[in-house]
Design a protein around this motif. Sequence first.
Motif, mmCIF file in Angstrom:
data_model
loop_
_atom_site.group_PDB
_atom_site.id
_atom_site.type_symbol
_atom_site.label_atom_id
_atom_site.label_comp_id
_atom_site.label_asym_id
_atom_site.label_seq_id
_atom_site.Cartn_x
_atom_site.Cartn_y
_atom_site.Cartn_z
ATOM 1 N N VAL A 150 0.589 -1.132 0.098
ATOM 2 C CA VAL A 150 0.237 -0.061 0.008
ATOM 3 C C VAL A 150 0.566 1.647 0.120
ATOM 4 O O VAL A 150 0.591 2.401 -0.875
ATOM 5 N N ASP A 151 1.662 1.252 0.690
ATOM 6 C CA ASP A 151 2.500 2.708 0.694
ATOM 7 C C ASP A 151 3.574 2.827 -0.600
ATOM 8 O O ASP A 151 3.939 3.775 -0.437
ATOM 9 N N ARG A 209 1.017 4.495 -3.481
ATOM 10 C CA ARG A 209 0.994 5.793 -2.099
ATOM 11 C C ARG A 209 1.629 6.670 -2.425
ATOM 12 O O ARG A 209 2.383 7.974 -2.402
ATOM 13 N N SER A 210 3.301 6.383 -2.029
ATOM 14 C CA SER A 210 4.734 7.011 -2.338
ATOM 15 C C SER A 210 5.110 7.501 -3.614
ATOM 16 O O SER A 210 5.679 8.310 -4.467
ATOM 17 N N SER A 268 -4.471 11.389 2.491
ATOM 18 C CA SER A 268 -4.625 9.422 0.991
ATOM 19 C C SER A 268 -3.802 9.584 0.072
ATOM 20 O O SER A 268 -3.581 8.566 -0.368
ATOM 21 N N ASP A 269 -3.044 10.982 -0.255
ATOM 22 C CA ASP A 269 -1.626 10.609 -1.114
ATOM 23 C C ASP A 269 -0.583 10.338 -0.691
ATOM 24 O O ASP A 269 0.722 11.189 -1.064
ATOM 25 N N ARG A 270 -0.175 10.587 0.984
ATOM 26 C CA ARG A 270 1.159 9.903 1.098
ATOM 27 C C ARG A 270 1.209 8.495 1.468
ATOM 28 O O ARG A 270 0.110 8.017 2.308
ATOM 29 N N PRO A 271 2.487 8.413 2.009
ATOM 30 C CA PRO A 271 2.314 6.535 3.095
ATOM 31 C C PRO A 271 1.728 6.591 4.134
ATOM 32 O O PRO A 271 2.488 7.680 4.899
ATOM 33 N N ILE A 272 1.383 5.670 4.566
ATOM 34 C CA ILE A 272 1.022 5.834 6.135
ATOM 35 C C ILE A 272 1.883 5.565 6.982
ATOM 36 O O ILE A 272 1.906 6.595 8.201
ATOM 37 N N TYR A 273 2.957 4.686 6.736
ATOM 38 C CA TYR A 273 3.604 4.487 8.026
ATOM 39 C C TYR A 273 4.418 6.089 8.037
ATOM 40 O O TYR A 273 4.717 6.105 9.002
ATOM 41 N N ARG A 286 6.983 -0.174 11.156
ATOM 42 C CA ARG A 286 7.813 0.404 10.344
ATOM 43 C C ARG A 286 8.025 1.756 11.204
ATOM 44 O O ARG A 286 9.111 2.346 11.312
#
Lengths: 242, 133
Positions: free
Chosen positions: A221-222, A225-226, B7-12, B53
Amino acid sequence: MNEQYTTAAPLLQINDLCKRYPNMGNYMSVFHMNLTIPRGRIIGLLGPNGCGKTTLIKMINGLLAPTSGAVYINGMFPGAESKRVISYLPERTYLENGMKVRQMIDYFADFYADFSKEKAYSMLESLGISPEARLKTLSKGTKEKVQLILVMSREAELYILDEPIAGVDPAARDYILRTIITNYNPNSTIILSTHLISDIESVLDDVIFMKNGSLMLYTSVDAIRSQQNKSVDAYFREVYAC
Amino acid sequence: MAWELNSDRPIYAQILEKLQVRIVCGVYPPGEWLPSVRDLAAEASVNPNTMQRAFSELERSGLVITQRNMGRVVTQDTQMIEAAKHKMAVTQTESFFTNMRQLGFSDSEIVSLVNSHTNDTNNANHAVVSNER
Protein backbone atom coordinates in the motif's frame (compact mmCIF):
# COMPACT_ATOMS: atom_id res chain seq x y z
CA MET A 1 6.73 -24.00 19.46
CA ASN A 2 7.57 -21.98 16.39
CA GLU A 3 9.21 -24.92 14.73
CA GLN A 4 6.14 -25.90 12.79
CA TYR A 5 6.29 -22.54 11.03
CA THR A 6 9.84 -22.84 9.81
CA THR A 7 8.83 -25.13 6.94
CA ALA A 8 10.48 -24.14 3.69
CA ALA A 9 7.24 -24.07 1.68
CA PRO A 10 5.51 -20.69 1.48
CA LEU A 11 2.11 -20.37 3.12
CA LEU A 12 0.38 -20.13 -0.24
CA GLN A 13 1.80 -20.66 -3.67
CA ILE A 14 -0.06 -20.47 -6.95
CA ASN A 15 1.60 -21.75 -10.10
CA ASP A 16 0.33 -20.90 -13.56
CA LEU A 17 -3.24 -21.35 -12.43
CA CYS A 18 -6.08 -21.32 -14.98
CA LYS A 19 -9.81 -21.89 -14.69
CA ARG A 20 -12.19 -22.21 -17.60
CA TYR A 21 -15.89 -22.69 -16.97
CA PRO A 22 -17.07 -25.25 -19.59
CA ASN A 23 -20.49 -23.72 -20.12
CA MET A 24 -19.01 -20.29 -20.78
CA GLY A 25 -17.21 -21.17 -24.01
CA ASN A 26 -13.51 -20.49 -23.93
CA TYR A 27 -13.80 -17.77 -21.30
CA MET A 28 -10.98 -18.04 -18.77
CA SER A 29 -12.08 -16.83 -15.36
CA VAL A 30 -8.53 -17.18 -14.02
CA PHE A 31 -5.73 -16.98 -16.56
CA HIS A 32 -2.11 -18.06 -15.90
CA MET A 33 -1.99 -16.70 -12.38
CA ASN A 34 1.27 -16.89 -10.40
CA LEU A 35 1.44 -15.78 -6.80
CA THR A 36 3.42 -16.46 -3.64
CA ILE A 37 1.95 -15.32 -0.35
CA PRO A 38 4.15 -15.14 2.77
CA ARG A 39 3.13 -15.24 6.43
CA GLY A 40 2.40 -12.23 8.60
CA ARG A 41 0.68 -10.08 6.01
CA ILE A 42 -2.77 -8.55 5.61
CA ILE A 43 -3.51 -8.50 1.91
CA GLY A 44 -6.33 -6.96 -0.09
CA LEU A 45 -7.48 -8.88 -3.17
CA LEU A 46 -8.91 -6.19 -5.40
CA GLY A 47 -10.39 -5.95 -8.86
CA PRO A 48 -13.59 -5.11 -10.71
CA ASN A 49 -16.63 -7.40 -10.70
CA GLY A 50 -16.08 -10.60 -12.61
CA CYS A 51 -12.28 -10.35 -12.68
CA GLY A 52 -11.88 -13.79 -11.10
CA LYS A 53 -11.38 -13.02 -7.40
CA THR A 54 -13.97 -15.47 -6.11
CA THR A 55 -12.95 -18.15 -8.61
CA LEU A 56 -9.37 -17.84 -7.39
CA ILE A 57 -10.48 -18.02 -3.76
CA LYS A 58 -12.61 -21.10 -4.44
CA MET A 59 -9.66 -22.88 -6.05
CA ILE A 60 -7.44 -22.04 -3.06
CA ASN A 61 -10.08 -23.61 -0.84
CA GLY A 62 -10.44 -26.70 -3.01
CA LEU A 63 -14.05 -25.92 -3.92
CA LEU A 64 -13.23 -25.69 -7.61
CA ALA A 65 -10.73 -27.78 -9.52
CA PRO A 66 -8.22 -25.83 -11.62
CA THR A 67 -8.32 -26.33 -15.40
CA SER A 68 -4.52 -26.26 -15.28
CA GLY A 69 -1.81 -25.16 -12.89
CA ALA A 70 -1.72 -25.78 -9.15
CA VAL A 71 -2.35 -24.34 -5.70
CA TYR A 72 -0.11 -25.26 -2.76
CA ILE A 73 -0.91 -24.48 0.87
CA ASN A 74 2.17 -25.12 3.01
CA GLY A 75 3.33 -27.19 0.07
CA MET A 76 0.16 -29.31 0.00
CA PHE A 77 -2.67 -29.48 -2.51
CA PRO A 78 -6.01 -28.18 -1.22
CA GLY A 79 -7.83 -30.90 0.71
CA ALA A 80 -8.78 -31.99 4.21
CA GLU A 81 -5.35 -30.99 5.55
CA SER A 82 -5.47 -27.51 4.06
CA LYS A 83 -8.89 -26.88 5.63
CA ARG A 84 -7.12 -27.16 8.96
CA VAL A 85 -4.80 -24.36 7.85
CA ILE A 86 -7.33 -22.05 6.17
CA SER A 87 -10.24 -20.27 7.77
CA TYR A 88 -12.54 -19.29 4.92
CA LEU A 89 -15.40 -16.82 4.77
CA PRO A 90 -17.37 -17.51 1.58
CA GLU A 91 -19.13 -14.77 -0.38
CA ARG A 92 -22.55 -16.10 0.66
CA THR A 93 -23.88 -17.58 3.86
CA TYR A 94 -24.01 -21.33 4.38
CA LEU A 95 -25.26 -21.36 7.97
CA GLU A 96 -28.32 -23.41 8.94
CA ASN A 97 -31.16 -20.94 9.39
CA GLY A 98 -32.97 -22.90 12.07
CA MET A 99 -29.97 -23.07 14.38
CA LYS A 100 -29.22 -20.76 17.26
CA VAL A 101 -25.99 -18.76 17.31
CA ARG A 102 -24.87 -20.79 20.34
CA GLN A 103 -25.43 -24.06 18.44
CA MET A 104 -23.43 -22.72 15.51
CA ILE A 105 -20.54 -21.96 17.87
CA ASP A 106 -20.68 -25.48 19.33
CA TYR A 107 -20.75 -26.86 15.80
CA PHE A 108 -17.63 -24.91 14.78
CA ALA A 109 -15.84 -25.79 18.03
CA ASP A 110 -16.62 -29.44 17.32
CA PHE A 111 -15.38 -29.20 13.76
CA TYR A 112 -12.22 -27.12 14.12
CA ALA A 113 -9.60 -27.91 16.76
CA ASP A 114 -8.29 -24.35 16.61
CA PHE A 115 -11.67 -22.73 17.35
CA SER A 116 -11.84 -20.49 20.45
CA LYS A 117 -15.35 -20.30 21.94
CA GLU A 118 -14.15 -17.62 24.32
CA LYS A 119 -13.14 -15.37 21.43
CA ALA A 120 -16.44 -15.99 19.65
CA TYR A 121 -18.58 -15.12 22.68
CA SER A 122 -16.56 -12.01 23.42
CA MET A 123 -16.99 -10.77 19.85
CA LEU A 124 -20.73 -11.54 19.94
CA GLU A 125 -21.02 -9.49 23.11
CA SER A 126 -19.10 -6.54 21.63
CA LEU A 127 -21.43 -6.50 18.65
CA GLY A 128 -24.54 -6.96 20.79
CA ILE A 129 -25.63 -10.27 19.23
CA SER A 130 -27.49 -12.70 21.46
CA PRO A 131 -26.16 -16.28 21.41
CA GLU A 132 -29.74 -17.49 21.87
CA ALA A 133 -31.01 -15.85 18.67
CA ARG A 134 -31.98 -18.13 15.83
CA LEU A 135 -30.17 -17.29 12.62
CA LYS A 136 -33.38 -16.86 10.62
CA THR A 137 -34.47 -14.08 12.98
CA LEU A 138 -31.29 -12.07 12.30
CA SER A 139 -30.94 -9.37 9.66
CA LYS A 140 -28.70 -9.92 6.64
CA GLY A 141 -25.95 -7.75 8.12
CA THR A 142 -26.09 -9.43 11.53
CA LYS A 143 -25.90 -12.87 9.90
CA GLU A 144 -22.77 -11.73 8.10
CA LYS A 145 -21.32 -10.56 11.39
CA VAL A 146 -22.01 -13.96 12.99
CA GLN A 147 -20.37 -15.73 10.10
CA LEU A 148 -17.30 -13.50 10.26
CA ILE A 149 -17.06 -14.03 14.04
CA LEU A 150 -17.07 -17.80 13.47
CA VAL A 151 -14.30 -17.53 10.90
CA MET A 152 -12.16 -15.12 12.94
CA SER A 153 -12.49 -17.18 16.12
CA ARG A 154 -10.19 -19.83 14.69
CA GLU A 155 -6.42 -19.73 15.18
CA ALA A 156 -5.76 -20.44 11.51
CA GLU A 157 -2.63 -19.79 9.49
CA LEU A 158 -4.44 -18.35 6.52
CA TYR A 159 -7.72 -16.44 6.67
CA ILE A 160 -9.47 -15.93 3.36
CA LEU A 161 -12.35 -13.51 3.60
CA ASP A 162 -14.49 -13.02 0.50
CA GLU A 163 -16.23 -9.63 0.85
CA PRO A 164 -16.25 -9.60 4.67
CA ILE A 165 -17.52 -6.07 5.26
CA ALA A 166 -19.84 -5.32 2.36
CA GLY A 167 -23.12 -5.87 4.19
CA VAL A 168 -22.36 -4.48 7.64
CA ASP A 169 -22.82 -0.95 8.99
CA PRO A 170 -19.84 1.44 9.27
CA ALA A 171 -19.54 1.15 13.05
CA ALA A 172 -19.42 -2.66 12.90
CA ARG A 173 -17.00 -2.36 9.98
CA ASP A 174 -14.62 -0.42 12.23
CA TYR A 175 -15.00 -3.06 14.93
CA ILE A 176 -14.27 -5.85 12.44
CA LEU A 177 -11.17 -4.09 11.13
CA ARG A 178 -9.99 -3.51 14.69
CA THR A 179 -10.57 -7.20 15.38
CA ILE A 180 -8.42 -8.07 12.38
CA ILE A 181 -5.66 -5.76 13.66
CA THR A 182 -5.71 -7.02 17.24
CA ASN A 183 -5.84 -10.65 16.12
CA TYR A 184 -2.88 -10.10 13.85
CA ASN A 185 -0.08 -12.54 14.41
CA PRO A 186 3.18 -12.78 12.50
CA ASN A 187 2.64 -16.44 11.63
CA SER A 188 -0.65 -16.01 9.87
CA THR A 189 -1.85 -14.11 6.84
CA ILE A 190 -5.22 -12.60 6.01
CA ILE A 191 -6.39 -12.24 2.42
CA LEU A 192 -9.57 -10.27 1.97
CA SER A 193 -11.41 -9.34 -1.17
CA THR A 194 -13.49 -6.18 -1.18
CA HIS A 195 -14.64 -3.18 -3.15
CA LEU A 196 -14.62 -0.92 -0.10
CA ILE A 197 -10.97 -0.04 -0.53
CA SER A 198 -10.86 3.28 1.30
CA ASP A 199 -12.34 1.64 4.40
CA ILE A 200 -9.65 -1.00 4.66
CA GLU A 201 -6.68 0.65 3.05
CA SER A 202 -4.86 1.58 6.25
CA VAL A 203 -5.27 -1.96 7.56
CA LEU A 204 -3.57 -3.61 4.58
CA ASP A 205 0.11 -4.38 4.05
CA ASP A 206 -0.19 -5.32 0.41
CA VAL A 207 -2.69 -5.25 -2.39
CA ILE A 208 -3.25 -7.62 -5.28
CA PHE A 209 -4.90 -6.09 -8.34
CA MET A 210 -6.56 -8.59 -10.70
CA LYS A 211 -7.78 -7.88 -14.21
CA ASN A 212 -9.50 -10.31 -16.58
CA GLY A 213 -8.39 -13.28 -14.50
CA SER A 214 -4.73 -12.27 -14.41
CA LEU A 215 -2.48 -10.77 -11.80
CA MET A 216 -1.95 -7.14 -12.69
CA LEU A 217 -0.11 -5.82 -9.66
CA TYR A 218 1.07 -7.16 -6.31
CA THR A 219 2.68 -4.48 -4.18
CA SER A 220 2.51 -2.72 -0.83
CA VAL A 221 0.00 0.00 0.00
CA ASP A 222 2.75 2.45 0.92
CA ALA A 223 4.58 1.73 -2.35
CA ILE A 224 1.48 2.80 -4.29
CA ARG A 225 1.07 5.87 -2.10
CA SER A 226 4.67 6.99 -2.42
CA GLN A 227 5.01 6.23 -6.14
CA GLN A 228 1.61 7.47 -7.28
CA ASN A 229 1.03 10.15 -4.63
CA LYS A 230 -2.49 8.88 -4.25
CA SER A 231 -4.45 6.43 -2.18
CA VAL A 232 -4.97 2.85 -3.32
CA ASP A 233 -8.66 3.72 -3.69
CA ALA A 234 -7.86 6.62 -6.05
CA TYR A 235 -5.32 4.49 -7.92
CA PHE A 236 -7.86 1.68 -8.35
CA ARG A 237 -10.38 4.14 -9.83
CA GLU A 238 -7.72 5.32 -12.28
CA VAL A 239 -6.51 1.86 -13.30
CA TYR A 240 -9.99 0.43 -13.79
CA ALA A 241 -11.65 3.57 -15.16
CA CYS A 242 -14.61 2.60 -17.35
CA MET B 1 -11.16 6.52 17.23
CA ALA B 2 -9.00 5.97 14.14
CA TRP B 3 -6.30 8.52 13.44
CA GLU B 4 -6.96 11.04 10.69
CA LEU B 5 -4.78 10.07 7.73
CA ASN B 6 -4.37 11.75 4.36
CA SER B 7 -4.85 9.66 1.28
CA ASP B 8 -1.96 10.88 -0.83
CA ARG B 9 1.08 10.00 1.30
CA PRO B 10 2.50 6.76 2.72
CA ILE B 11 0.67 5.78 5.90
CA TYR B 12 3.83 4.96 7.85
CA ALA B 13 5.20 8.48 7.23
CA GLN B 14 2.02 10.08 8.57
CA ILE B 15 2.05 7.85 11.63
CA LEU B 16 5.70 8.68 12.21
CA GLU B 17 4.83 12.39 12.25
CA LYS B 18 1.97 11.89 14.70
CA LEU B 19 4.20 9.92 17.05
CA GLN B 20 6.89 12.61 16.83
CA VAL B 21 4.29 15.25 17.75
CA ARG B 22 3.25 13.18 20.77
CA ILE B 23 6.85 12.89 21.93
CA VAL B 24 7.64 16.57 21.34
CA CYS B 25 4.48 17.70 23.16
CA GLY B 26 5.16 15.45 26.11
CA VAL B 27 2.17 13.13 25.62
CA TYR B 28 4.92 10.52 25.80
CA PRO B 29 7.39 12.18 28.23
CA PRO B 30 11.18 11.60 28.15
CA GLY B 31 12.17 8.23 29.62
CA GLU B 32 8.56 6.92 29.64
CA TRP B 33 7.36 3.65 28.11
CA LEU B 34 5.52 3.80 24.81
CA PRO B 35 2.37 1.75 24.21
CA SER B 36 2.90 -1.52 22.35
CA VAL B 37 2.86 -1.65 18.56
CA ARG B 38 -0.29 -3.73 18.68
CA ASP B 39 -2.17 -1.34 20.99
CA LEU B 40 -1.19 1.70 18.97
CA ALA B 41 -2.03 -0.06 15.70
CA ALA B 42 -5.49 -0.82 17.07
CA GLU B 43 -5.91 2.75 18.31
CA ALA B 44 -4.88 4.21 14.95
CA SER B 45 -6.73 1.51 12.95
CA VAL B 46 -3.64 0.74 10.93
CA ASN B 47 -1.76 -2.39 10.07
CA PRO B 48 0.65 -3.52 12.84
CA ASN B 49 3.48 -3.87 10.31
CA THR B 50 2.97 -0.24 9.29
CA MET B 51 3.10 0.86 12.93
CA GLN B 52 6.23 -1.24 13.37
CA ARG B 53 7.84 0.52 10.45
CA ALA B 54 7.08 3.94 11.97
CA PHE B 55 8.61 2.75 15.26
CA SER B 56 11.73 1.56 13.46
CA GLU B 57 12.14 5.02 11.93
CA LEU B 58 11.75 6.60 15.38
CA GLU B 59 14.43 4.28 16.70
CA ARG B 60 16.73 5.17 13.86
CA SER B 61 16.32 8.87 14.61
CA GLY B 62 17.17 8.15 18.26
CA LEU B 63 13.95 9.61 19.71
CA VAL B 64 12.90 6.16 20.84
CA ILE B 65 15.07 3.43 22.34
CA THR B 66 14.24 -0.28 22.31
CA GLN B 67 14.76 -2.19 25.54
CA ARG B 68 15.27 -5.75 24.49
CA ASN B 69 12.14 -7.86 25.02
CA MET B 70 10.52 -5.20 27.17
CA GLY B 71 9.31 -2.50 24.83
CA ARG B 72 10.32 0.99 23.91
CA VAL B 73 11.02 4.15 25.87
CA VAL B 74 11.25 7.78 24.80
CA THR B 75 14.82 9.10 24.88
CA GLN B 76 15.89 11.05 27.98
CA ASP B 77 17.96 13.35 25.80
CA THR B 78 15.77 16.46 26.07
CA GLN B 79 18.06 18.36 23.72
CA MET B 80 17.31 15.83 21.01
CA ILE B 81 13.59 16.26 21.63
CA GLU B 82 13.98 20.06 21.48
CA ALA B 83 15.88 19.72 18.21
CA ALA B 84 13.08 17.57 16.76
CA LYS B 85 10.55 20.15 17.93
CA HIS B 86 12.52 22.96 16.30
CA LYS B 87 12.77 21.02 13.05
CA MET B 88 9.00 20.49 13.00
CA ALA B 89 8.43 24.20 13.64
CA VAL B 90 10.67 25.08 10.71
CA THR B 91 8.77 22.69 8.46
CA GLN B 92 5.43 24.20 9.52
CA THR B 93 6.73 27.73 8.94
CA GLU B 94 8.05 26.83 5.51
CA SER B 95 4.78 25.30 4.41
CA PHE B 96 2.87 28.32 5.77
CA PHE B 97 5.06 30.67 3.76
CA THR B 98 4.73 28.50 0.64
CA ASN B 99 0.94 28.58 0.91
CA MET B 100 0.84 32.33 1.55
CA ARG B 101 3.16 33.05 -1.39
CA GLN B 102 0.83 31.00 -3.57
CA LEU B 103 -1.92 33.40 -2.54
CA GLY B 104 0.27 36.23 -3.85
CA PHE B 105 1.57 37.74 -0.60
CA SER B 106 5.09 39.09 -0.30
CA ASP B 107 7.21 38.01 2.66
CA SER B 108 6.89 41.41 4.38
CA GLU B 109 3.10 41.34 3.93
CA ILE B 110 3.04 37.85 5.46
CA VAL B 111 5.07 39.02 8.45
CA SER B 112 2.79 42.02 9.04
CA LEU B 113 -0.26 39.72 8.76
CA VAL B 114 1.28 37.44 11.37
CA ASN B 115 1.96 40.42 13.64
CA SER B 116 -1.56 41.78 13.37
CA HIS B 117 -2.92 38.26 13.95
CA THR B 118 -0.91 37.82 17.16
CA ASN B 119 -2.05 41.28 18.32
CA ASP B 120 -5.68 40.38 17.62
CA THR B 121 -5.31 37.11 19.48
CA ASN B 122 -3.69 38.83 22.44
CA ASN B 123 -6.42 41.48 22.53
CA ALA B 124 -9.06 38.78 22.30
CA ASN B 125 -7.44 36.94 25.20
CA HIS B 126 -7.31 40.17 27.23
CA ALA B 127 -10.96 40.74 26.48
CA VAL B 128 -11.80 37.26 27.76
CA VAL B 129 -9.73 37.83 30.89
CA SER B 130 -11.32 41.26 31.61
CA ASN B 131 -14.79 39.78 31.02
CA GLU B 132 -14.05 37.08 33.52
CA ARG B 133 -13.00 39.70 36.02
